[in-house]
Design a protein around this motif. Structure first.
Motif, mmCIF file in Angstrom:
data_model
loop_
_atom_site.group_PDB
_atom_site.id
_atom_site.type_symbol
_atom_site.label_atom_id
_atom_site.label_comp_id
_atom_site.label_asym_id
_atom_site.label_seq_id
_atom_site.Cartn_x
_atom_site.Cartn_y
_atom_site.Cartn_z
ATOM 1 N N ASN A 1 0.661 -1.164 -0.009
ATOM 2 C CA ASN A 1 -0.180 0.066 -0.153
ATOM 3 C C ASN A 1 0.883 1.457 0.147
ATOM 4 O OD1 ASN A 1 -2.164 1.832 -0.065
ATOM 5 N ND2 ASN A 1 -2.976 0.980 1.974
ATOM 6 N N THR A 2 1.281 1.730 -1.396
ATOM 7 C CA THR A 2 1.654 3.010 -1.577
ATOM 8 C C THR A 2 1.428 4.104 -0.863
ATOM 9 O OG1 THR A 2 1.669 2.901 -3.500
ATOM 10 C CG2 THR A 2 2.687 1.389 -3.420
ATOM 11 N N CYS A 3 2.541 5.238 -1.230
ATOM 12 C CA CYS A 3 2.504 6.460 -0.876
ATOM 13 C C CYS A 3 3.313 7.282 -2.495
ATOM 14 C CB CYS A 3 3.018 6.808 0.368
ATOM 15 S SG CYS A 3 2.997 8.549 0.669
ATOM 16 N N SER A 4 2.927 8.868 -2.377
ATOM 17 C CA SER A 4 3.645 9.061 -3.312
ATOM 18 C C SER A 4 4.274 11.031 -2.853
ATOM 19 C CB SER A 4 2.656 9.492 -4.328
ATOM 20 O OG SER A 4 2.591 8.522 -5.597
ATOM 21 N N VAL A 5 3.427 11.334 -1.869
ATOM 22 C CA VAL A 5 3.657 12.415 -0.712
ATOM 23 C C VAL A 5 5.231 12.954 -1.787
ATOM 24 C CG1 VAL A 5 4.058 11.597 1.710
ATOM 25 C CG2 VAL A 5 2.836 13.988 0.752
ATOM 26 N N ARG A 6 5.849 12.148 -1.307
ATOM 27 C CA ARG A 6 7.708 12.578 -1.562
ATOM 28 C C ARG A 6 8.284 12.196 -2.246
ATOM 29 N NH1 ARG A 6 6.198 14.948 3.113
ATOM 30 N NH2 ARG A 6 5.919 12.212 4.264
ATOM 31 N N GLU A 7 8.955 11.917 -3.522
ATOM 32 C CA GLU A 7 10.000 11.566 -4.319
ATOM 33 C C GLU A 7 10.361 9.823 -3.799
ATOM 34 O OE1 GLU A 7 13.428 12.433 -6.345
ATOM 35 O OE2 GLU A 7 13.219 11.068 -8.076
ATOM 36 N N GLN A 8 10.774 10.030 -2.232
ATOM 37 C CA GLN A 8 11.731 8.987 -1.630
ATOM 38 C C GLN A 8 10.584 7.740 -1.274
ATOM 39 O OE1 GLN A 8 14.174 9.021 -1.168
ATOM 40 N NE2 GLN A 8 14.630 7.548 0.445
ATOM 41 N N ALA A 9 8.771 8.342 -0.732
ATOM 42 C CA ALA A 9 8.419 7.508 -0.592
ATOM 43 C C ALA A 9 8.155 6.471 -1.748
ATOM 44 C CB ALA A 9 7.272 7.924 -0.585
ATOM 45 N N GLU A 10 8.360 7.201 -2.979
ATOM 46 C CA GLU A 10 8.052 6.461 -4.199
ATOM 47 C C GLU A 10 8.841 5.667 -4.639
ATOM 48 O OE1 GLU A 10 6.719 8.597 -7.789
ATOM 49 O OE2 GLU A 10 4.445 8.637 -7.129
ATOM 50 N N ARG A 11 11.054 5.885 -4.532
ATOM 51 C CA ARG A 11 11.535 5.040 -4.227
ATOM 52 C C ARG A 11 11.908 4.068 -3.293
ATOM 53 N NH1 ARG A 11 16.457 8.632 -2.982
ATOM 54 N NH2 ARG A 11 14.712 10.297 -5.014
ATOM 55 N N LYS A 12 10.895 4.432 -2.382
ATOM 56 C CA LYS A 12 10.952 3.281 -1.838
ATOM 57 C C LYS A 12 10.286 2.344 -2.124
ATOM 58 C CE LYS A 12 11.234 4.374 3.342
ATOM 59 N NZ LYS A 12 10.431 5.151 4.445
ATOM 60 N N ALA A 13 8.988 2.071 -2.398
ATOM 61 C CA ALA A 13 8.558 1.228 -2.867
ATOM 62 C C ALA A 13 8.145 0.498 -3.902
ATOM 63 C CB ALA A 13 6.891 2.180 -2.942
ATOM 64 N N LYS A 14 9.091 1.553 -4.739
ATOM 65 C CA LYS A 14 9.196 0.844 -6.061
ATOM 66 C C LYS A 14 10.910 -0.003 -5.851
ATOM 67 C CE LYS A 14 8.002 4.283 -9.470
ATOM 68 N NZ LYS A 14 9.080 5.170 -10.691
ATOM 69 N N GLY A 15 11.274 0.189 -5.526
ATOM 70 C CA GLY A 15 12.820 -0.573 -4.491
ATOM 71 C C GLY A 15 12.411 -2.075 -3.957
ATOM 72 N N ALA B 1 0.127 -3.498 -5.606
ATOM 73 C CA ALA B 1 0.312 -2.559 -5.721
ATOM 74 C C ALA B 1 -0.675 -1.542 -5.055
ATOM 75 C CB ALA B 1 1.476 -1.809 -6.473
ATOM 76 N N LEU B 2 -0.944 -1.143 -4.097
ATOM 77 C CA LEU B 2 -2.098 -0.271 -4.251
ATOM 78 C C LEU B 2 -1.949 1.452 -3.972
ATOM 79 C CD1 LEU B 2 -2.356 -2.923 -3.611
ATOM 80 C CD2 LEU B 2 -4.501 -2.650 -1.737
ATOM 81 N N GLY B 3 -3.290 2.023 -3.820
ATOM 82 C CA GLY B 3 -2.609 3.158 -2.979
ATOM 83 C C GLY B 3 -2.492 4.400 -3.589
ATOM 84 N N CYS B 4 -1.799 5.437 -3.326
ATOM 85 C CA CYS B 4 -1.681 6.485 -3.808
ATOM 86 C C CYS B 4 -0.291 6.293 -4.426
ATOM 87 C CB CYS B 4 -0.989 8.072 -2.735
ATOM 88 S SG CYS B 4 -2.419 7.398 -1.939
ATOM 89 N N MET B 5 0.624 5.804 -5.410
ATOM 90 C CA MET B 5 1.795 5.420 -5.878
ATOM 91 C C MET B 5 0.980 5.071 -6.907
ATOM 92 S SD MET B 5 5.458 3.899 -6.663
ATOM 93 C CE MET B 5 5.586 2.611 -5.824
ATOM 94 N N ALA B 6 0.061 3.812 -6.794
ATOM 95 C CA ALA B 6 -0.387 3.338 -7.715
ATOM 96 C C ALA B 6 -1.135 3.879 -8.766
ATOM 97 C CB ALA B 6 -1.490 1.651 -7.230
ATOM 98 N N GLN B 7 -2.335 4.428 -7.869
ATOM 99 C CA GLN B 7 -3.015 6.000 -8.726
ATOM 100 C C GLN B 7 -2.625 6.560 -9.682
ATOM 101 O OE1 GLN B 7 -6.554 5.634 -7.543
ATOM 102 N NE2 GLN B 7 -6.851 6.973 -9.665
ATOM 103 N N ARG B 8 -0.908 7.205 -8.932
ATOM 104 C CA ARG B 8 -0.549 7.663 -9.826
ATOM 105 C C ARG B 8 -0.238 7.451 -10.517
ATOM 106 N NH1 ARG B 8 3.674 11.163 -11.177
ATOM 107 N NH2 ARG B 8 5.462 9.519 -9.496
ATOM 108 N N LEU B 9 0.329 5.961 -11.220
ATOM 109 C CA LEU B 9 1.637 5.799 -11.776
ATOM 110 C C LEU B 9 0.549 4.854 -13.232
ATOM 111 C CD1 LEU B 9 5.004 5.228 -10.649
ATOM 112 C CD2 LEU B 9 3.854 7.067 -11.706
ATOM 113 N N GLY B 10 -0.197 3.868 -12.592
ATOM 114 C CA GLY B 10 -1.294 3.192 -13.188
ATOM 115 C C GLY B 10 -0.637 1.948 -13.960
ATOM 116 N N ASN B 11 -0.286 2.154 -14.833
ATOM 117 C CA ASN B 11 -0.338 1.342 -16.018
ATOM 118 C C ASN B 11 0.700 1.585 -16.073
ATOM 119 O OD1 ASN B 11 -1.680 -0.675 -17.356
ATOM 120 N ND2 ASN B 11 -2.623 1.042 -18.299
#
Ligand code: SAH
Ligand code: SF4
Ligand code: F3S
Length: 448
Positions: free
Chosen positions: A44-58, A77-87
């Motif tokens: 369940n991911t977060c997009s609020v700062r770049e670091q949050a996305e980097r961590k989940a992607k890693g 992948a669920l939640g905010c980063m999933a929403q932002r990046l989709g496909n």
């Protein structure tokens, strides 16, 4: 199936994960703590700062190895980063089976079934208001020592569009749940042993305004009405809430909080900056003086109130003088806790069009100064408590020293003390403070 959820980001995400775990276990699945043991791995991911996305992607990238060993494993992948990046996320991480956005979380159970049956990548990211009513489950396994605490999401989304912030884009429009639904959920939680309820939303104090009223008219506050209804639930000892936007504290709301039996005297009041110029560039709809007035009104109504806040350092164009104003205001308000963030441009948010002009070293330096100020303030505030008697909600054994127990005051300070026989977590007790540490207090249970 055995399911593991890893959660990034804010308390709304924590609550969403808990609701998802509730839905999954109601459907017959079993939650597991380890990634290795799971048939389904959810992030369940977060997009609020770049670091949050980097961590989940890693982290998700790293799961490729596990999947190679265990091809039947389902990864989502669920939640905010999933929403932002989709496909885009599915392309970047081909071993990912699905992305499930913030508006579709309530469809997780059938989605997992369909992916098990028909292995193809799925992106489900349409915004839907059904998520508002579909996320009321709670996962409260027996034997969890913290079951006296519970969380309820009362709003979803955000309409404030602060210029730096991705949340309105990834969580959609601000919507509020019906008061009757919130109260029913609270009653059920209390019947199940909850003593303290945290009300959650990106802008909880705007509850019930339909997302479009700012600031609210004097004398009216649907959030105040909700607090008053919850206050009447027998057995509920404490209510907390986070986060409120400062402009929603009108007299009606402040009076409701001050007169309430249960609402804690600790308010998280996001400041972001103490410079009017930067506040305007951030699209925060108050000035430093406006903020001061809200804090002062709360303090007049509740002299013991403590405040915590969020501040961003290094917003584009933040000068030494802007920073000085932030620093001064923080010391003036005397925050007991502050979450300090280094500005991170978010693609899609308005301020990303401006140059990220404050160098990283300057952001680090400002961050360190605010943290040092915080430490000094907290130590002094804790020392001032020595000798007083405070009421705590008993939490159980202290994490660092199992011989001691700890509890939390309504003002959100942690006090450690020696237990007595039959002491129970989730009860209110009074403690006399004998000593102040650097982040918490020490005391003795008062015999009643
Ligand atoms: N709705 C909440 C905040 C949610 S995000 C509120 O308004 O209080 C939590 C915090 O992250 C924000 O308060 C802000 O301080 C910080 N934040 C948000 N976007 C950011 C960004 N692009 N860079 C750095 N910090 C950010
Ligand atoms: Fe972001 Fe501002 Fe909404 Fe908070 S109020 S979530 S900072 S846009
Ligand atoms: Fe992050 Fe989404 Fe919360 S972006 S801070 S998890 S609302």
């Amino acid at each position: 199936m055995k399911i593991h959820i890893k959660t990034y980001g804010c308390q709304m995400n924590e609550r969403d994960s808990e609701a998802l775990a509730g839905m999954l276990t109601e459907a017959g699945h079993v939650m597991v703590d380890s990634e290795e043991a799971a048939d389904v791995l959810l992030f369940n991911t977060c997009s609020v700062r770049e670091q949050a996305e980097r961590k989940a992607k890693g982290k998700i990238g790293y799961m490729r190895k596990l999947k190679a060993r265990k091809p039947e494993l389902v990864i989502g992948a669920l939640g905010c980063m999933a929403q932002r990046l989709g496909n885009e996320l599915l392309n970047e991480l081909p071993h990912l089976d699905f992305v499930l956005g913030t508006g579709q979380l309530h469809t997780l159970v059938p989605l997992i079934e369909s992916i098990r049956a028909d292995r193809r990548q799925v992106a489900s990211i349409t915004e839907s208001a059904d998520v508002l009513t579909g996320m009321g489950s709670h996962y409260r396994p027996e034997g969890d020592g913290m079951n006296f605490k519970a969380q309820i999401a009362i709003t979803r989304g955000c309409n404030r569009f602060c210029s730096y912030c991705i949340v309105p884009y990834v969580r959609g429009r601000e919507i509020s749940r019906e008061p009757a639904d919130v109260v029913a959920e609270a009653r059920e939680l209390v019947a199940g042993g909850a003593k303290e309820i945290m009300l959650l939303g990106q802008n909880v104090a705007a509850y019930g305004w339909g997302g479009n009223v700012n600031p609210p008219p004097a004398g009216v506050s649907p959030f105040a009405e909700l607090l008053e209804e919850l206050d009447r639930i027998p057995g509920l000892l404490r209510i907390r809430f986070t986060s409120p936007y400062p402009t929603y504290f009108n007299d009606r709301l402040i009076a409701a909080i001050a007169q309430s039996r249960t609402v804690c005297h600790n308010i998280h009041l996001p400041l972001q900056s103490g410079s009017d110029r930067i506040l305007a560039a951030m699209n925060r709809q108050y000035t430093a003086d406006g903020y001061r007035a809200v804090a002062a009104a709360l303090r007049t109504a509740m002299p013991d109130v403590t405040f915590s806040t969020d501040v961003i350092v290094g917003f584009p164009g933040e000068s030494d003088e802007d920073f000085r104003l932030t620093r001064e205001l923080m010391n003036e308000i005397g925050f007991d806790n502050s979450f300090i963030f280094k500005y991170s441009p978010r693609p899609g948010a308005k301020s990303a069009a401006q140059e990220d002009s404050v160098p990283q070293e300057v952001k680090e330096e400002r961050n360190a100064l605010l943290l040092a100020d915080l430490k000094t303030r907290v130590e002094a505030a804790l020392r001032r408590q020595v000798g007083s008697v405070q009421e705590v909600l008993v939490e159980g054994t202290s994490p660092r020293n199992p011989e001691r127990w700890s509890g939390r005051t309504g003002t959100n300070r942690v006090i450690h003390f020696l237990p007595e026989p039959d002491l129970e977590a989730g009860t209110l007790r009074r403690v006399k403070i004998t000593r102040a540490g650097s982040v918490s207090l020490f005391g003795e249970l008062v015999q009643e």
